[in-house]
Design an enzyme around this catalytic site. Structure first.
Site, PDB file in Angstrom:
ATOM      1  N   TYR A 163      -5.322  38.464 -24.036  1.00 44.07           N
ATOM      2  CA  TYR A 163      -3.986  39.050 -23.877  1.00 44.07           C
ATOM      3  C   TYR A 163      -3.995  40.470 -24.451  1.00 44.07           C
ATOM      4  O   TYR A 163      -3.628  41.439 -23.777  1.00 44.07           O
ATOM      5  CB  TYR A 163      -2.954  38.157 -24.578  1.00 44.07           C
ATOM      6  CG  TYR A 163      -1.628  38.809 -24.881  1.00 44.07           C
ATOM      7  CD1 TYR A 163      -0.666  38.980 -23.891  1.00 44.07           C
ATOM      8  CD2 TYR A 163      -1.315  39.246 -26.178  1.00 44.07           C
ATOM      9  CE1 TYR A 163       0.554  39.573 -24.175  1.00 44.07           C
ATOM     10  CE2 TYR A 163      -0.092  39.832 -26.465  1.00 44.07           C
ATOM     11  CZ  TYR A 163       0.838  39.994 -25.466  1.00 44.07           C
ATOM     12  OH  TYR A 163       2.048  40.592 -25.750  1.00 44.07           O
ATOM     13  N   LYS A 177      -3.538  44.172 -22.841  1.00 45.38           N
ATOM     14  CA  LYS A 177      -2.408  45.015 -23.252  1.00 45.38           C
ATOM     15  C   LYS A 177      -2.922  46.420 -23.592  1.00 45.38           C
ATOM     16  O   LYS A 177      -2.240  47.410 -23.361  1.00 45.38           O
ATOM     17  CB  LYS A 177      -1.668  44.426 -24.466  1.00 45.38           C
ATOM     18  CG  LYS A 177      -0.876  43.160 -24.227  1.00 45.38           C
ATOM     19  CD  LYS A 177       0.297  43.293 -23.276  1.00 45.38           C
ATOM     20  CE  LYS A 177       1.521  43.940 -23.826  1.00 45.38           C
ATOM     21  NZ  LYS A 177       2.641  43.979 -22.825  1.00 45.38           N
TER      22      LYS A 177
END
Ligand code: NAD
Length: 345
Positions: free
Chosen positions: A144, A148
């Site tokens: 994740y 990002k």
């Protein structure tokens, strides 16, 4: 400080507007007189003044249909970190964000505000009062975060693209507040299963928890700071409550507020981290044979047992930001908003 321009009756779009942060943002934008379109893969509510467009942000044609006559776009969509699905994160956060940028330039959007995350600089070791000039994590704590980082780089690099797209990234940390489907519900579920007895580490590590209304406020200030030639274009901004708190005090306050016992037994950080790492490796090795996703991940242990709080002076200086709701008040409002999660309910 950058000159702020009210957008008058201009229309904006919130990609990910059905989510926790997105919906709070939509409500505030309506209050401030913006016309709002929501673009999301799901529709979770109805509100007068909001037009919903259901679609995947990786689909440029669907995006273009939603961005007609829109001058300002907030991009706060992401797969949930807990899904731990590398392919999905790459598709949505990296390729999808590229598609969002292309759609914005093709549709003649003037401003794009990305919801990034302060964790783009976090590697699982202490960060105390971290500023935006810290380098991106070389070893991000999960897929994740890895995506990002790429997403933020893409949006910041798009400053000035096309007919002069203006871009900015907001980096919140530990968003909490009413309707959050993650933090409080997971905490209570864990407490109800009798698993919130332990403190990882010595319990003194300070972190940021940021009340959702403050995060929304930071987004709107960031958007309104963007004018042709403004110095905020291409920059990232930490948005926090400017009041770091001990991770375990925050958890305890929420739990006790809802009638549960605060965690009290201490476990050594390195031991717990080592166990989580072992479990994660086991899941990786066994993946071809059995598929299981440990909830007790190294990332969660690191978030619970290290310092990670950030300096938001840049937002104060450039955007005129200051938190509108104190941490104490934010906790009270949050606890009151979950009567159904109260002990015995
Ligand atoms: P959320 O899961 O509640 O909302 C995300 C929304 O994105 C959902 O409505 C989802 O349907 C939508 N979405 C996902 N994939 C999509 C796709 N392919 N196309 C269109 N829509 C899609 O999450 P949230 O907590 O509100 O987080 C919002 C943003 O804030 C995210 O970018 C997240 O990375 C960032 N962020 C959150 C936190 C936090 O503590 N919650 C902290 C830092 C940063």
């Amino acid at each position: 400080m950058a000159t702020r321009v009210r957008p008058g009756n201009k229309r904006c779009a919130v990609i990910g507007g059905s989510g926790f942060l997105g919906r709070h943002l939509v409500e505030k934008l309506l209050d401030r007189g913006y016309g709002v379109s929501v673009f999301d893969i799901r529709q979770s509510y109805e509100l007068p003044g909001v037009t919903f467009h259901q679609g995947d942000l990786c689909d440029k044609q669907a995006l273009l249909a939603a961005l007609k006559a829109v001058s300002l776009v907030f991009h706060c969509a992401s797969p949930a970190p807990a899904s731990d699905d590398r392919e999905l994160f790459e598709r949505v956060n990296i390729h999808g964000t590229r598609t969002v940028i292309e759609a914005c330039t093709e549709a003649g959007v003037q401003k794009l505000v990305l919801t990034s995350s302060a964790s783009v600089v976090f590697e699982g070791t202490d960060i105390k009062n971290g500023k935006e000039d810290l380098a991106y994590a070389k070893n991000p704590i999960d897929y994740y975060t890895e995506t990002k980082i790429e997403q933020e780089k893409l949006v910041l690099a798009a400053c000035g693209k096309g007919k002069g797209l203006l871009t900015v990234a907001v980096r919140p940390h530990g968003i909490f507040g009413p309707r959050d489907p993650q933090l409080v519900p997971i905490l209570v579920e864990t407490a109800r299963r009798g698993k919130m007895k332990f403190i990882i580490g010595d319990g003194t590590n300070l972190v940021d928890f940021t009340y959702v209304e403050n995060v929304v406020h930071g987004h709107i200030l960031a958007a309104e700071s963007l004018t042709p030639g403004s110095s905020t274009c291409g920059k990232a901004y930490h948005i926090t409550n400017d009041d770091p708190v001990r991770f375990w005090d925050f958890m305890s306050e929420v739990l006790v507020g809802l009638g549960y016992k605060a965690p009290r037994y201490r476990l050594p950080y390195n031991l717990v981290y080592g166990l989580a790492l072992l479990l994660w490796l086991l899941a990786l090795i066994l993946r071809p044979l059995v598929s299981f996703k440990p909830t007790f991940t190294p990332m969660r242990v690191a978030l619970a047992g290290t310092y990670h709080y950030y300096n938001c002076d840049r937002a104060k200086h450039d955007l005129g930001y200051k938190p509108l709701v104190s941490l104490k008040e934010g906790i009270v409002r949050t606890v009151q908003s979950y009567p159904h999660l109260r002990r015995g309910s």
